[in-house]
Scaffold this motif. Structure first.
Motif: not given
Length: 73
Positions: A15-22
């Protein structure tokens, strides 16, 4: 460390690579990674502490007994 936590680490990475993390997900990722690293270290220490080495004079020395408690482990 159980497989669910490892799966969550991988999920957060993707997820961090695809869209970023909260911010909360970043904290969770950091905690899970720290827990994983500690589990790997404990596993390695356990393996090393169970190794016996035969010295040239024929005596057998256990690495756990010789070095294992020097760092409080």
């Amino acid at each position: 460390m159980d497989t669910q936590k490892i799966a969550r680490i991988n999920e957060l990475y993707r997820k961090s690579k695809a869209e970023g993390l909260t911010a909360d997900e970043q904290k969770e990722q950091k905690l899970l990674r720290a827990e994983y690293i500690e589990a790997v270290r404990q596993n390695l220490r356990g393996q090393l502490n169970n190794i016996d080495i035969e010295e040239k004079d024929g005596t057998v020395v256990n690495l756990g007994e010789k070095y294992g408690n020097k760092r409080g482990n």
